[in-house]
Enzyme design. Sequence first.
Site, PDB file in Angstrom:
ATOM      1  N   HIS A  16       0.818  -1.224   0.000  1.00  0.00           N
ATOM      2  CA  HIS A  16       0.000   0.000   0.000  1.00  0.00           C
ATOM      3  C   HIS A  16       0.848   1.270   0.000  1.00  0.00           C
ATOM      4  O   HIS A  16       0.332   2.350  -0.241  1.00  0.00           O
ATOM      5  CB  HIS A  16      -1.046  -0.020   1.123  1.00  0.00           C
ATOM      6  N   ASP A  29      -0.063  -7.580   1.670  1.00  0.00           N
ATOM      7  CA  ASP A  29       0.403  -6.184   1.689  1.00  0.00           C
ATOM      8  C   ASP A  29       1.933  -6.151   1.747  1.00  0.00           C
ATOM      9  O   ASP A  29       2.524  -5.762   2.760  1.00  0.00           O
ATOM     10  CB  ASP A  29      -0.235  -5.451   2.877  1.00  0.00           C
ATOM     11  N   GLN A  89       0.278   5.550  11.863  1.00  0.00           N
ATOM     12  CA  GLN A  89       0.378   6.062  10.495  1.00  0.00           C
ATOM     13  C   GLN A  89       1.795   6.585  10.206  1.00  0.00           C
ATOM     14  O   GLN A  89       2.346   7.342  10.998  1.00  0.00           O
ATOM     15  CB  GLN A  89      -0.645   7.177  10.279  1.00  0.00           C
ATOM     16  N   GLY A  90       2.315   6.190   9.069  1.00  0.00           N
ATOM     17  CA  GLY A  90       3.682   6.569   8.695  1.00  0.00           C
ATOM     18  C   GLY A  90       4.699   5.498   9.059  1.00  0.00           C
ATOM     19  O   GLY A  90       5.838   5.539   8.612  1.00  0.00           O
ATOM     20  N   ASP A  91       4.283   4.544   9.867  1.00  0.00           N
ATOM     21  CA  ASP A  91       5.165   3.407  10.170  1.00  0.00           C
ATOM     22  C   ASP A  91       4.988   2.292   9.153  1.00  0.00           C
ATOM     23  O   ASP A  91       5.781   1.345   9.106  1.00  0.00           O
ATOM     24  CB  ASP A  91       4.871   2.858  11.575  1.00  0.00           C
ATOM     25  N   SER A  92       3.944   2.379   8.359  1.00  0.00           N
ATOM     26  CA  SER A  92       3.642   1.356   7.362  1.00  0.00           C
ATOM     27  C   SER A  92       4.847   0.946   6.546  1.00  0.00           C
ATOM     28  O   SER A  92       5.671   1.787   6.189  1.00  0.00           O
ATOM     29  CB  SER A  92       2.599   1.866   6.375  1.00  0.00           C
TER      30      SER A  92
HETATM   31  N1  ARG Z   1      -1.538   1.971   7.249  1.00  0.00           N
HETATM   32  C1  ARG Z   1      -0.734   2.762   8.137  1.00  0.00           C
HETATM   33  C2  ARG Z   1       0.301   3.545   7.360  1.00  0.00           C
HETATM   34  O1  ARG Z   1       0.130   3.720   6.180  1.00  0.00           O
HETATM   35  C3  ARG Z   1      -0.112   1.941   9.238  1.00  0.00           C
HETATM   36  C4  ARG Z   1      -1.089   1.609  10.268  1.00  0.00           C
HETATM   37  C5  ARG Z   1      -0.530   0.806  11.385  1.00  0.00           C
HETATM   38  N2  ARG Z   1      -1.472   0.940  12.420  1.00  0.00           N
HETATM   39  C6  ARG Z   1      -1.428   0.338  13.566  1.00  0.00           C
HETATM   40  N3  ARG Z   1      -2.338   0.632  14.439  1.00  0.00           N
HETATM   41  N4  ARG Z   1      -0.504  -0.531  13.840  1.00  0.00           N
HETATM   42  O2  ARG Z   1       1.228   4.108   7.890  1.00  0.00           O
END
Ligand code: ARG
Length: 262
Positions: free
Chosen positions: A74, A119, A211-214
């Site tokens: 993603h 993913d 968010q941003g750790d993805s």
């Molecule tokens: N989709 C998120 C991103 O793009 C990462 C989400 C991780 N969330 C979590 N609660 N562990 O950065």
Amino acid sequence: MHRVVALLVCLVVGARAGTVSVAPNRYEREGRIVGGEDTTIRAHPYQVSLQKKGGSHMCGGSLISHNIVVTAAHCLQGYKASTFWVRLGSTLYNEGGVRIAAEKIIYHEKYDHQTMQFDVGLIKLTESVLETEDIRYIELARTTPETGTPAVVTGWGSKCHLWCMSLPKVLQAVTVYIVDWMKCASDAYKYGDIVKDTMVCAYEKKKDACQGDSGGPLVANDQLVGIVSWGYGCASDLMPGVYADVPTLRDWIIETSKALQN
Ligand code: ARG
């Protein structure tokens, strides 16, 4: 439900890059690697920052060989390789270490942005990097560690979601505990059957990726066991962080890395 999850959890990357705008929602108030602390790249030398050229940090990733970075599908979907560069070997996402442009990107052909299955994606770098004290290739786990195994997740994820624009410049780390997908999909947690067998969860009260750790690494026993993928908000009660399960995706990662060399 699937659609809701995918929307809730992953639009922020695009939002930050200015390509998608999402209304604030009540699930995503908390920020960054939640409950973590400052760390150094030397302690997590496989961590990289995936960035849009001239832009800011967008996603995490893990170096697995001299020229291949593993990240989340993603983080790559909808972009060309020429969009990105990767910073390696720096505790700070915005300076230091080395910065190398992406040559090729590819993500799993079965990646589904609604269910978030498969993913996983790869970036081939335009230059090879040798291992140093601050840059190391991480091994891919062959089996998912048992539920309860401690694991560390790292990243430069945002300090707070939507209401706060700045990212921590210093790499953050937090320890969470593996929850296998069946347990994660059980009544013990709140997700139910949206958690699939290509995923692994990790949980600890008030601690999580965000968010941003993805795309970034979940590591146990010095091996990559997960890729930060999604969650309902961050560090929400009984809602673990959900990761792409590296042992399940290992063959794809290895085969596809080889194919990228040509
Ligand atoms: N989709 C998120 C991103 O793009 C990462 C989400 C991780 N969330 C979590 N609660 N562990 O950065």
